[in-house]
Write a protein that holds these residues in place. Structure first.
Motif, mmCIF file in Angstrom:
data_model
loop_
_atom_site.group_PDB
_atom_site.id
_atom_site.type_symbol
_atom_site.label_atom_id
_atom_site.label_comp_id
_atom_site.label_asym_id
_atom_site.label_seq_id
_atom_site.Cartn_x
_atom_site.Cartn_y
_atom_site.Cartn_z
ATOM 1 N N ARG B 147 0.699 -1.509 -0.185
ATOM 2 C CA ARG B 147 -0.177 -0.344 -0.100
ATOM 3 C C ARG B 147 1.087 1.185 0.201
ATOM 4 O O ARG B 147 1.927 1.391 0.627
ATOM 5 N N GLY B 148 0.059 2.302 -0.659
ATOM 6 C CA GLY B 148 1.088 3.823 -0.632
ATOM 7 C C GLY B 148 2.166 4.203 -0.828
ATOM 8 O O GLY B 148 2.461 3.335 -1.570
ATOM 9 N N LEU B 149 3.219 4.527 0.515
ATOM 10 C CA LEU B 149 4.420 4.473 -0.153
ATOM 11 C C LEU B 149 5.688 3.019 -0.856
ATOM 12 O O LEU B 149 6.268 3.167 -1.524
ATOM 13 N N TYR B 150 4.988 2.601 0.260
ATOM 14 C CA TYR B 150 5.573 0.792 -0.553
ATOM 15 C C TYR B 150 5.687 1.011 -1.946
ATOM 16 O O TYR B 150 6.750 0.800 -2.480
ATOM 17 N N LEU B 151 4.495 0.857 -2.443
ATOM 18 C CA LEU B 151 4.062 0.926 -4.014
ATOM 19 C C LEU B 151 4.713 1.702 -4.677
ATOM 20 O O LEU B 151 5.282 1.364 -5.968
ATOM 21 N N ALA B 152 5.072 2.964 -4.149
ATOM 22 C CA ALA B 152 5.509 4.040 -5.021
ATOM 23 C C ALA B 152 6.781 3.665 -4.916
ATOM 24 O O ALA B 152 7.547 3.678 -5.803
ATOM 25 N N ILE B 153 7.496 3.557 -4.153
ATOM 26 C CA ILE B 153 8.908 2.647 -4.348
ATOM 27 C C ILE B 153 8.892 1.668 -4.896
ATOM 28 O O ILE B 153 10.591 1.246 -6.297
ATOM 29 N N VAL B 154 8.353 0.177 -5.033
ATOM 30 C CA VAL B 154 8.083 -0.858 -6.265
ATOM 31 C C VAL B 154 8.507 -0.408 -7.335
ATOM 32 O O VAL B 154 8.918 -0.861 -8.846
ATOM 33 N N THR B 155 6.935 0.203 -7.566
ATOM 34 C CA THR B 155 6.874 0.967 -9.141
ATOM 35 C C THR B 155 8.312 1.823 -9.412
ATOM 36 O O THR B 155 8.687 2.039 -10.934
ATOM 37 N N LEU B 156 8.704 2.618 -8.353
ATOM 38 C CA LEU B 156 10.254 3.024 -9.214
ATOM 39 C C LEU B 156 10.770 2.044 -10.006
ATOM 40 O O LEU B 156 12.042 1.868 -10.635
ATOM 41 N N GLY B 157 11.453 1.415 -8.719
ATOM 42 C CA GLY B 157 11.901 0.289 -9.350
ATOM 43 C C GLY B 157 12.502 -0.475 -10.218
ATOM 44 O O GLY B 157 12.920 -0.992 -11.522
ATOM 45 N N LEU B 158 10.721 -0.214 -10.770
ATOM 46 C CA LEU B 158 10.342 -1.736 -12.010
ATOM 47 C C LEU B 158 11.034 -0.296 -13.671
ATOM 48 O O LEU B 158 11.423 -0.653 -14.415
ATOM 49 N N VAL B 159 10.699 0.975 -12.743
ATOM 50 C CA VAL B 159 11.359 2.144 -13.751
ATOM 51 C C VAL B 159 12.758 2.200 -14.476
ATOM 52 O O VAL B 159 13.742 1.820 -15.285
ATOM 53 N N PHE B 160 13.552 1.843 -12.943
ATOM 54 C CA PHE B 160 14.886 1.150 -12.895
ATOM 55 C C PHE B 160 15.356 0.017 -14.623
ATOM 56 O O PHE B 160 16.098 -0.063 -14.839
ATOM 57 N N ILE B 161 14.124 -1.260 -13.727
ATOM 58 C CA ILE B 161 14.761 -2.302 -14.197
ATOM 59 C C ILE B 161 14.389 -2.417 -15.586
ATOM 60 O O ILE B 161 15.036 -2.340 -16.559
ATOM 61 N N GLY B 162 13.605 -1.454 -15.370
ATOM 62 C CA GLY B 162 13.255 -1.437 -17.526
ATOM 63 C C GLY B 162 13.845 -0.966 -18.020
ATOM 64 O O GLY B 162 14.233 -0.952 -19.190
ATOM 65 N N GLU B 163 14.092 0.412 -17.734
ATOM 66 C CA GLU B 163 14.898 1.282 -18.556
ATOM 67 C C GLU B 163 16.389 0.337 -19.072
ATOM 68 O O GLU B 163 17.400 0.245 -19.157
ATOM 69 N N PHE B 164 16.916 -0.661 -18.089
ATOM 70 C CA PHE B 164 17.977 -1.443 -17.994
ATOM 71 C C PHE B 164 17.563 -2.394 -19.177
ATOM 72 O O PHE B 164 18.585 -2.882 -19.546
ATOM 73 N N VAL B 165 16.650 -2.948 -18.762
ATOM 74 C CA VAL B 165 16.113 -3.661 -19.364
ATOM 75 C C VAL B 165 16.548 -3.240 -21.142
ATOM 76 O O VAL B 165 16.991 -3.966 -22.410
ATOM 77 N N PHE B 166 16.034 -2.249 -21.489
ATOM 78 C CA PHE B 166 15.855 -1.770 -23.432
ATOM 79 C C PHE B 166 16.811 -1.383 -23.153
ATOM 80 O O PHE B 166 17.166 -1.475 -24.315
ATOM 81 N N GLY B 167 17.954 -1.300 -22.281
ATOM 82 C CA GLY B 167 19.346 -1.032 -22.663
ATOM 83 C C GLY B 167 19.846 -1.881 -23.401
ATOM 84 O O GLY B 167 20.604 -1.519 -24.224
ATOM 85 N N GLU B 168 19.653 -2.763 -22.657
ATOM 86 C CA GLU B 168 20.810 -3.862 -22.767
ATOM 87 C C GLU B 168 20.056 -4.876 -24.593
ATOM 88 O O GLU B 168 20.909 -5.597 -24.850
ATOM 89 N N TRP B 169 18.733 -5.128 -24.197
ATOM 90 C CA TRP B 169 18.469 -5.465 -25.143
ATOM 91 C C TRP B 169 18.345 -4.805 -26.683
ATOM 92 O O TRP B 169 17.319 -4.562 -27.584
ATOM 93 N N SER B 170 19.701 -5.058 -27.497
ATOM 94 C CA SER B 170 19.145 -4.102 -28.391
ATOM 95 C C SER B 170 18.993 -4.504 -29.809
ATOM 96 O O SER B 170 19.080 -3.242 -30.866
ATOM 97 N N ASP B 171 19.171 -5.728 -29.251
ATOM 98 C CA ASP B 171 18.171 -6.344 -30.472
ATOM 99 C C ASP B 171 16.795 -6.064 -30.993
ATOM 100 O O ASP B 171 16.575 -5.781 -32.554
ATOM 101 N N LEU B 172 15.950 -5.481 -29.961
ATOM 102 C CA LEU B 172 14.872 -4.647 -29.868
ATOM 103 C C LEU B 172 15.495 -2.965 -30.276
ATOM 104 O O LEU B 172 14.074 -2.674 -30.654
ATOM 105 N N THR B 173 15.075 -2.988 -28.856
ATOM 106 C CA THR B 173 15.479 -0.955 -29.276
ATOM 107 C C THR B 173 16.547 -0.370 -29.912
ATOM 108 O O THR B 173 16.481 0.670 -29.628
ATOM 109 N N GLY B 174 17.920 -1.511 -29.959
ATOM 110 C CA GLY B 174 19.232 -0.270 -31.117
ATOM 111 C C GLY B 174 20.054 -0.220 -29.785
ATOM 112 O O GLY B 174 21.133 0.178 -30.184
ATOM 113 N N GLY B 175 19.973 -0.373 -28.424
ATOM 114 C CA GLY B 175 20.686 0.130 -27.826
ATOM 115 C C GLY B 175 20.843 1.269 -27.222
ATOM 116 O O GLY B 175 20.786 1.725 -27.823
#
Lengths: 303, 381
Positions: B147-175
């Motif tokens: 609930r509440g702020l715990y959820l905010a932190i987890v979704t914030l982590g999601l952004v960082f993980i997503g940015e990393f995956v998009f950056g690494e998966w260069s076949d899809l994203t170009g890198g």
């Protein structure tokens, strides 16, 4: 074995910085019930002030003393900035939902970070210090001096905080306000001052952590991201536990160092910079198992 | 198609003239436009927006088209945060999922990055939304436990993980630093991103985005007044009380995340199909914060407010770019220190703080105040 020990020590060194940032988050959360997303900006501002204070005071007696002096100045000034922010933007929001206040701190973070970034400029600014990347041999294990310094500072900070919370009037008042604001008010605790003191303490801690972080490579605009790695740390430890923050910070540091050392051999398919996001992955895994962290208090809800 | 007796009776009860606040049936209160002026003015505004491309310059039209695409994403965030009360800092991640799905489906099969060569917008737009929605539903188990702020932190982590995956998966994203071309807005051979016989590319894109945004906005408004939407509001206002009333909390939160991510995915696909090219670092925390700013500045929980907020934030760069000619202190160069990009970021921050401090209901709230003032004019109440 030596490799493993070196990685663990490296992890404890960076972990000490995370632990300080995590403590800053927990101090604010405990007394105001809000996660201070402006922490990265506070850290950046503090480190930037240290880069200006260092050359300004020059060398006093010996190099390490002047480093700590510049850190002290940075901590004081950042605490002042934090006080101003608290008075102007946070105090009027007392009684409003925590989520709204947290979003306000995000807004402050953006604004303050841009101002600090303006003072940093495009490149990196060094903080004058005697250690840099130099190492030292401890019984055959090589450790960088800056990691030892971070651990020492963390130890001092934790002891000081323990003394403050357990033995001083103000520490008691802060614990009371954290426990129950209204009850604390009726007992004559000035809850407004408690808010201010917690913000100032968090600002000072963030400045110290930022300056320590800047020993190796100086301060550039991107280091604010490091402050957010303290969030997985406080989630691991639980938002309201000081011990948890320290343990969580150190754990995150060690995990990151181990992943950095071994992941390329064990799981190369995870990519090159996996250690950067490893804390967040760890956080997701822990939260799936224990929704309130390892040391946190489960929230008791009433209808 | 058989209306019950109550429904028929409530429909036959008309409105009283001059008493806009008086509802004589539930159907009236829940109507799409519950007052006559609302109905008329929305019609006028929509009509004017359709005439606009023939009146203003193409560069402004492009900004507005982007604003409409951003508005779709903001409407999505409004559903999960404004309606269902779940704080999400992870909106940028879902935008990225949608943008890459669309780009992959419409991309050149022989190109550097993954592409299937299906450029029809009727294929890639729903696909982008659906894949993002699946991602949202996958994240939801965390959301239902926190609930509440715990959820905010987890979704914030999601952004960082997503940015990393998009950056690494260069076949899809170009890198990182390279990027790839975005989806092509093409409808059965009619390419909206090119000049056609009667319309320029910007007019085309503006009209396409306007129509799509109206569809999504209608969807969001209808969702808010449906059974599911009322369940969202109940969860937002007091989740335990909602549970006592028989609302299935995990399911409601999962649905909220799914629908919100669907909107985000579509918005991601559309935003970059206007720009034409994008790279993984676009989907950073700043993008999430921009969406939060749109929802909060516009007015959380309202459709019209969210659209106003999205347009306001999208037009902000256009306004700050004018500043160097009035205030010579501010430079237009990135390398000099008070520059317009810094000013723009500071404005985001200060606008969020300012609105939350002084007008928590956002632009919508300012509008309500103006309306109430003139309602009683010349008396103060």
């Amino acid at each position: 074995m030596t490799e493993l020990l070196e990685a663990v020590l490296r992890g404890l060194g960076t972990g000490s910085i995370y632990a300080m940032l995590a403590l800053a988050f927990v101090i604010v959360y405990k007394s105001t019930g809000v996660i201070n997303f402006a922490q990265p900006a506070m850290m950046l501002a503090g480190a930037t002030i240290a880069t200006y204070a260092g050359p300004a005071i020059g060398v006093v007696l010996f190099a390490s003393l002047s480093f700590f002096l510049s850190v002290g100045i940075a901590a004081l000034l950042t605490a002042l900035i934090a006080l101003v922010i608290e008075r102007a933007a946070i105090r009027p929001m007392v009684g409003r939902p925590a989520f709204v206040v947290a979003i306000i701190t995000i807004g402050i973070d953006i604004a303050v970070r841009v101002v600090a970034g303006g003072f940093i400029g495009l490149g990196a600014r060094p903080v004058p210090n005697p250690w840099g990347l130099d190492g030292v041999d401890l019984a055959g294990v090589r450790v960088q001096q800056r990691h030892l310094v971070s651990m020492a500072v963390l130890t001092v900070v934790v002891l000081a905080l323990l003394h403050f919370y357990r033995r001083t009037r103000y520490g008691l008042a802060m614990r009371a306000a954290a426990f129950d604001q209204e009850a604390a008010l009726t007992q004559g605790v000035n809850v407004g001052n408690v808010f201010a003191v917690s913000w100032a303490m968090a600002g000072a801690l963030a400045a110290v952590a930022g300056s320590l972080l800047a020993i190796s490579a100086g301060v550039d605009r991107r280091i604010w991201v490091v402050a957010l790695i303290a969030l997985p740390a406080i989630i691991l430890g639980g938002l309201d536990s000081l011990e948890g923050a320290v343990i969580g910070g150190l754990a995150v540091g060690v995990v990151q160092a181990l992943v950095g050392s071994y992941q390329r051999e064990v799981a190369p398919w995870l990519g090159d910079n996996f250690s950067v996001v490893a804390p967040y992955v760890l956080m997701l895994l822990v939260l799936l198992a224990k929704p309130y962290g390892i040391f946190g208090t489960p929230e008791v809800r009433r209808v | 198609m058989t209306a019950t007796a109550t429904e028929r009776r409530s429909r036959s009860r008309g409105r009283l003239r001059g008493r806009p606040q008086l509802y004589r049936s539930y159907a009236q209160e829940l109507a799409l436009f519950n007052t006559r002026p609302k109905q008329v003015w929305v019609g006028v505004i929509v009509l004017m927006s359709f005439l606009l491309p023939f009146l203003v310059s193409d560069s402004l039209l492009q900004t507005l088209a982007l604003g409409f695409a951003f508005a779709i994403g903001a409407l999505g965030l409004n559903i999960v945060t404004g309606l269902a009360g779940q704080v999400s800092l992870g909106h940028a991640f879902f935008l990225g999922v949608g943008a890459y799905t669309a780009a992959a489906i419409s991309g050149d099969p022989d190109g550097r990055t993954i592409g299937f060569g299906i450029t029809n917008i009727l294929v890639w737009l729903p696909a982008a939304g659906l894949v993002a929605a699946v991602a949202g539903v996958l994240v939801a188990p965390l959301a239902t436990r926190l609930r509440g702020l715990y959820l905010a932190i987890v979704t914030l982590g999601l952004v960082f993980i997503g940015e990393f995956v998009f950056g690494e998966w260069s076949d899809l994203t170009g890198g990182n630093g390279v990027g790839r071309e975005a989806a092509v807005p093409d409808l059965f051979g009619y390419d909206f991103s090119r000049d056609s016989e009667s319309l320029t590319a910007d007019q085309n894109l503006y009209l396409l985005m306007l129509v799509l945004m109206l569809v999504f906005a209608l969807g969001a408004r209808n969702l808010a007044r449906s059974r599911v939407g009322r369940a969202f509001s109940a969860v937002r206002d007091r989740d335990m009380a909602a549970e006592m009333m028989g609302i299935n909390l995990p399911r409601t939160k999962t649905v909220a995340f799914g629908i919100s991510s669907f909107y985000a995915g579509c918005a991601g696909a559309l935003i970059y199909s206007i720009i034409g090219f994008f790279e993984p670092s676009s989907f950073s925390l700043l993008l999430s914060v921009q969406f939060i700013a749109m929802v909060l500045i516009g007015g959380a929980g309202t459709v019209s407010g969210t659209i106003m907020g999205a347009l306001f934030i999208s037009l902000l760069p256009t306004l700050t770019r004018e500043l160097p000619s009035y205030l010579p202190v501010i430079s237009a160069q990135v390398t000099e220190t008070p520059n317009i990009y810094q000013l723009e970021s500071i404005l985001y921050g200060l606008l969020i703080v300012g609105f939350l401090l002084f007008e928590p209901r956002g632009l919508f709230g300012i509008w309500v105040r103006i309306r109430n003032y003139w309602k009683g004019w010349p008396f103060s109440y």
